[in-house]
Write an enzyme that holds these catalytic residues in place. Sequence first.
Site, PDB file in Angstrom:
ATOM      1  N   PRO A  36      -8.284   0.953   5.799  1.00 36.85           N
ATOM      2  CA  PRO A  36      -6.953   1.580   5.848  1.00 36.85           C
ATOM      3  C   PRO A  36      -6.289   1.649   7.215  1.00 36.85           C
ATOM      4  O   PRO A  36      -6.081   2.730   7.776  1.00 36.85           O
ATOM      5  CB  PRO A  36      -7.221   2.971   5.278  1.00 36.85           C
ATOM      6  CG  PRO A  36      -8.633   3.260   5.674  1.00 36.85           C
ATOM      7  CD  PRO A  36      -9.344   1.933   5.588  1.00 36.85           C
ATOM      8  N   CYS A  37      -5.907   0.504   7.731  1.00 38.11           N
ATOM      9  CA  CYS A  37      -5.218   0.471   9.017  1.00 38.11           C
ATOM     10  C   CYS A  37      -3.852   1.149   8.946  1.00 38.11           C
ATOM     11  O   CYS A  37      -3.303   1.538   9.977  1.00 38.11           O
ATOM     12  CB  CYS A  37      -5.095  -0.964   9.520  1.00 38.11           C
ATOM     13  SG  CYS A  37      -4.349  -2.109   8.356  1.00 38.11           S
TER      14      CYS A  37
END
Length: 160
Positions: free
Chosen positions: A126-127
């Site tokens: 989850p950047c």
Amino acid sequence: MRQHTVIDSPYGPLTLVADDGVLCGLYMTEQRHRPPEESFGPRDDTRFAAAEEQLDAYFAGELKDFTLELSLKGTPFQRIVWDQLRKIPYGETRTYGDLADALGNPGASRAVGLANGKNPVGIIVPCHRVVGASGSLTGYGGGLDRKKRLLDFESGTALF
């Protein structure tokens, strides 16, 4: 051997790429740092059932933590940053500085940002949960609109 498929999502088509059956890429259309199509290998829609199921559950609001096996290729520093990204809880954000601090290198926020931008498996790693020091939305390979929509979705302020 590399193979890929394309699935629908609330963001439009997502290209999933596997190397020897292990997910190594998730790319949105018009994504920055998207590899050339010819590097994805032949299309095979039968090998991605687990990834499709987990992504469908995520977009339905039923899954908060992905449990897929991943094959992430990058520098040792990039892989350490990507591991830190997976520790950011669903619905929360961290700054680049927070991640640099967690790595024991408070001066590395710019390097963290560069590694974050090279994440080959967006959404699952989850950047999008990383924001600027002031909490502002900054850089996202899939575009700031997608980043905002993902964060709003996870915080419960918007649904797909």
